[in-house]
Design a protein around this motif. Structure first.
Motif, PDB file in Angstrom:
ATOM      1  N   GLN A 159      -7.251 -15.105 -22.619  1.00 12.10           N
ATOM      2  CA  GLN A 159      -7.087 -16.089 -24.053  1.00 12.10           C
ATOM      3  C   GLN A 159      -8.277 -15.651 -25.159  1.00 12.10           C
ATOM      4  OE1 GLN A 159      -8.030 -19.959 -22.559  1.00 12.10           O
ATOM      5  NE2 GLN A 159      -6.532 -20.108 -21.180  1.00 12.10           N
ATOM      6  N   HIS A 173      -7.571 -24.296 -25.363  1.00 16.48           N
ATOM      7  CA  HIS A 173      -6.497 -24.689 -24.214  1.00 16.48           C
ATOM      8  C   HIS A 173      -7.237 -26.475 -24.483  1.00 16.48           C
ATOM      9  CE1 HIS A 173      -8.580 -23.062 -19.813  1.00 16.48           C
ATOM     10  NE2 HIS A 173      -9.262 -24.020 -21.024  1.00 16.48           N
ATOM     11  N   SER A 175      -7.079 -28.170 -21.595  1.00 18.72           N
ATOM     12  CA  SER A 175      -7.989 -27.953 -19.912  1.00 18.72           C
ATOM     13  C   SER A 175      -9.485 -28.774 -20.476  1.00 18.72           C
ATOM     14  CB  SER A 175      -7.873 -26.644 -19.204  1.00 18.72           C
ATOM     15  OG  SER A 175      -6.425 -26.569 -19.287  1.00 18.72           O
ATOM     16  N   GLN A 178      -9.653 -32.019 -19.458  1.00 19.41           N
ATOM     17  CA  GLN A 178      -9.377 -32.758 -18.148  1.00 19.41           C
ATOM     18  C   GLN A 178     -11.257 -32.401 -17.542  1.00 19.41           C
ATOM     19  OE1 GLN A 178      -7.633 -29.394 -15.316  1.00 19.41           O
ATOM     20  NE2 GLN A 178      -6.273 -28.830 -16.853  1.00 19.41           N
ATOM     21  N   ARG A 199      -5.585 -19.544 -30.565  1.00 17.86           N
ATOM     22  CA  ARG A 199      -6.270 -18.457 -30.961  1.00 17.86           C
ATOM     23  C   ARG A 199      -6.478 -17.443 -31.196  1.00 17.86           C
ATOM     24  NH1 ARG A 199      -2.808 -19.123 -24.134  1.00 17.86           N
ATOM     25  NH2 ARG A 199      -4.004 -21.229 -23.930  1.00 17.86           N
ATOM     26  N   GLN A 213      -1.092 -27.728 -27.845  1.00 24.57           N
ATOM     27  CA  GLN A 213      -0.606 -28.261 -26.005  1.00 24.57           C
ATOM     28  C   GLN A 213      -0.839 -30.617 -25.882  1.00 24.57           C
ATOM     29  OE1 GLN A 213      -3.366 -26.003 -24.211  1.00 24.57           O
ATOM     30  NE2 GLN A 213      -1.938 -24.660 -23.585  1.00 24.57           N
ATOM     31  N   GLU A 215      -2.290 -31.708 -22.247  1.00 20.24           N
ATOM     32  CA  GLU A 215      -3.043 -30.962 -20.716  1.00 20.24           C
ATOM     33  C   GLU A 215      -2.366 -33.155 -19.739  1.00 20.24           C
ATOM     34  OE1 GLU A 215      -4.397 -29.014 -20.958  1.00 20.24           O
ATOM     35  OE2 GLU A 215      -5.072 -29.048 -18.885  1.00 20.24           O
ATOM     36  N   PHE A 253      -4.003 -19.001 -12.347  1.00 18.80           N
ATOM     37  CA  PHE A 253      -5.036 -19.934 -13.648  1.00 18.80           C
ATOM     38  C   PHE A 253      -6.382 -19.879 -12.555  1.00 18.80           C
ATOM     39  CE2 PHE A 253      -0.383 -20.908 -15.502  1.00 18.80           C
ATOM     40  CZ  PHE A 253      -0.809 -20.514 -17.131  1.00 18.80           C
ATOM     41  N   PHE A 255      -8.026 -22.466 -12.921  1.00 17.46           N
ATOM     42  CA  PHE A 255      -8.432 -23.601 -12.525  1.00 17.46           C
ATOM     43  C   PHE A 255      -7.391 -24.275 -11.237  1.00 17.46           C
ATOM     44  CE2 PHE A 255      -5.465 -23.623 -15.946  1.00 17.46           C
ATOM     45  CZ  PHE A 255      -6.269 -23.151 -16.678  1.00 17.46           C
ATOM     46  N   VAL A 256      -6.315 -24.331 -11.200  1.00 15.82           N
ATOM     47  CA  VAL A 256      -5.442 -24.625  -9.960  1.00 15.82           C
ATOM     48  C   VAL A 256      -5.150 -23.253  -9.149  1.00 15.82           C
ATOM     49  CG1 VAL A 256      -4.463 -26.345 -11.653  1.00 15.82           C
ATOM     50  CG2 VAL A 256      -3.347 -24.185 -11.410  1.00 15.82           C
ATOM     51  N   PRO A 287       3.339 -24.150 -17.118  1.00  9.54           N
ATOM     52  CA  PRO A 287       2.079 -24.147 -16.552  1.00  9.54           C
ATOM     53  C   PRO A 287       1.229 -24.936 -15.470  1.00  9.54           C
ATOM     54  CG  PRO A 287       1.149 -23.630 -18.473  1.00  9.54           C
ATOM     55  CD  PRO A 287       2.542 -24.135 -18.865  1.00  9.54           C
ATOM     56  N   CYS A 288       0.892 -25.145 -14.497  1.00  7.52           N
ATOM     57  CA  CYS A 288       0.816 -26.063 -13.912  1.00  7.52           C
ATOM     58  C   CYS A 288       0.504 -25.455 -12.558  1.00  7.52           C
ATOM     59  CB  CYS A 288       1.813 -26.880 -13.841  1.00  7.52           C
ATOM     60  SG  CYS A 288       3.026 -27.013 -12.989  1.00  7.52           S
ATOM     61  N   ALA A 310      -2.425 -30.477 -12.361  1.00 12.56           N
ATOM     62  CA  ALA A 310      -2.629 -30.542 -13.962  1.00 12.56           C
ATOM     63  C   ALA A 310      -1.742 -29.398 -14.259  1.00 12.56           C
ATOM     64  CB  ALA A 310      -4.193 -30.029 -13.878  1.00 12.56           C
ATOM     65  N   PHE A 311      -1.788 -30.285 -15.186  1.00 11.00           N
ATOM     66  CA  PHE A 311      -0.554 -28.988 -16.325  1.00 11.00           C
ATOM     67  C   PHE A 311      -0.434 -29.122 -17.655  1.00 11.00           C
ATOM     68  CE2 PHE A 311       1.016 -33.767 -16.752  1.00 11.00           C
ATOM     69  CZ  PHE A 311       1.708 -33.945 -18.114  1.00 11.00           C
ATOM     70  N   GLY A 312       0.006 -28.008 -18.045  1.00 11.50           N
ATOM     71  CA  GLY A 312      -0.278 -27.805 -19.844  1.00 11.50           C
ATOM     72  C   GLY A 312       1.012 -27.288 -20.328  1.00 11.50           C
TER      73      GLY A 312
HETATM   74  N1  PHE Z   1      -4.758 -24.531 -19.740  1.00 10.99           N
HETATM   75  C1  PHE Z   1      -3.659 -23.384 -19.517  1.00 10.99           C
HETATM   76  C2  PHE Z   1      -3.354 -22.876 -20.707  1.00 10.99           C
HETATM   77  O1  PHE Z   1      -3.323 -22.606 -22.195  1.00 10.99           O
HETATM   78  C3  PHE Z   1      -2.500 -24.078 -19.336  1.00 10.99           C
HETATM   79  C4  PHE Z   1      -2.732 -24.972 -17.871  1.00 10.99           C
HETATM   80  C5  PHE Z   1      -3.306 -25.796 -17.922  1.00 10.99           C
HETATM   81  C6  PHE Z   1      -2.086 -23.983 -16.410  1.00 10.99           C
HETATM   82  C7  PHE Z   1      -3.002 -26.711 -16.948  1.00 10.99           C
HETATM   83  C8  PHE Z   1      -2.726 -25.144 -15.024  1.00 10.99           C
HETATM   84  C9  PHE Z   1      -2.732 -25.859 -15.423  1.00 10.99           C
HETATM   85  O2  PHE Z   1      -2.708 -21.925 -20.291  1.00 10.99           O
END
Ligand code: PHE
Length: 342
Positions: A159, A173, A175, A178, A199, A213, A215, A253, A255-256, A287-288, A310-312
């Motif tokens: 990023q 992002h 995130s 979160q 970005r 985004q 989240e 990612f 964080f997951v 992504p999640c 979590a998802f984005g």
């Molecule tokens: N934050 C990540 C991104 O912007 C996306 C993401 C969010 C991935 C939550 C997994 C869980 O690239």
């Protein structure tokens, strides 16, 4: 018949003719004053009246009254007719259909991304999720460290970050919200966080330095990938107003763990293959994954007791897909020709 008699008869004839040919209220009034006014013809004839022998007076008096009556009646009628026509003319001219849309006025509308965001907020609110907000200027800790991306981690290069001179950054992002949600509300937790992210990228038809985004995060006991898939499918069917087929591919990612890329069956070609899905039949959308234990721990949540997903969601990307927008730059252009279509 006396001279006065014939004068009266002549007055009646001439005045009635004048009334008949009057083209306006003013002309009508003029004729009336000439005949019936204080110094008018009738008044003059009346002066002669006194000079008549008594036996002629009665008869002439009758005639005088009848002429006066006739003229007054005719005058009133004609005047009323003028007023009537004036009114109908005015009504015809000033007629107005209040149900017609006003010309040249555009009532304004919500930006397509805002519309999408509102819909998703409504859906998740109904499922018991809180809608959280976070700052666009973030600390390095919230944006990276607390999400299991330490300084030396190669994922930071994924990023391209806008750094500020005070050491803060523009969030790359959503995130970090979160992290704020976990720390502020604690488990169990259901939250979404829509917002603007930044970005440092070269801008072209499919890349913007600023985009949106959404989240999502759910933390509870025994949350599994099945929960994740359920919520994602519910979300996508609600947005696209029909059943969508999804698949998960492994995705990385920090964080997951496990992390996924969620794809949907291409809605343009229904999976047959087209230019939008690059002939693959699938479109990468979201992504999640399941929240990494380190991430829980860094926000004071015990991973032995709690876990979550979590998802984005890329709101900008989703808006483009839903409305068939082929250039991301249009969304932030402020161009009314574009915006007025929504
Ligand atoms: N934050 C990540 C991104 O912007 C996306 C993401 C969010 C991935 C939550 C997994 C869980 O690239």
């Amino acid at each position: 018949m006396t001279l006065l008699d014939s004068q009266l008869e002549e007055l009646r004839r001439a005045t009635l003719a004048a009334f008949a040919s009057a083209g306006s209220v003013e002309e009508l009034e003029e004729s009336r004053v000439g005949a019936l006014g204080r110094k008018g013809t009738l008044a003059q004839i009346s002066k002669e009246f006194g000079k008549l022998p008594p036996e002629d007076r009665a008869q002439l008096g009758k005639l005088l009254n009848s002429v006066k009556q006739d003229l007054e009646t005719e005058y009133e009628q004609k005047k009323r007719r003028f007023e009537q026509t004036e009114l109908t003319d005015r009504l015809a001219k000033e007629w107005l259909d209040v149900t017609l849309p006003a010309p040249g006025v555009h009532p304004g509308s919500l930006h397509p991304i805002t519309q999408l965001q509102n819909e998703i907020e409504d859906l998740f609110t109904s499922l018991g999720f809180a809608v959280l907000d976070g700052p666009e200027v973030e600390t390095e800790e919230h944006n990276f460290d607390a999400l299991n991306i330490p300084p030396s981690h190669p994922a930071r290069d994924m990023q391209d970050t806008f750094w500020l001179s005070n050491g803060h950054l523009l969030r790359t992002h959503t995130s970090p919200v979160q992290v704020r949600g976990m720390r502020k509300l604690g488990p169990p937790l259901r939250m979404i966080a829509p917002g603007r992210v930044f970005r440092n990228e070269e801008v072209d038809a499919s890349h913007e330095h600023t985009f949106y985004q959404l989240e999502g995060m759910m933390i509870d006991r025994d949350v599994s990938v099945a929960h994740l898939i359920y919520f994602m499918k519910t979300l996508l069917s609600s947005i696209f107003k029909r059943e969508v087929t999804v698949r998960l591919r492994p995705g990385y990612f920090p964080f997951v763990e496990p992390g996924f890329e969620l794809d949907i069956h291409c809605l343009i070609c229904d999976g047959a293959g087209c230019s939008v899905c690059k002939q693959s039949g699938w479109v990468e959308l979201m992504p999640c994954g399941l929240v990494h234990p380190n991430v829980l721990r860094m926000s004071n949540i015990d991973p032995e007791e709690w876990n979550g997903f979590a998802f984005g969601l890329g709101l900008t990307r989703l808006a483009m897909m839903r409305y068939g927008i082929d250039d991301v730059r249009l969304l932030q252009s402020g161009d009314l020709r574009f915006l007025m279509q929504f």
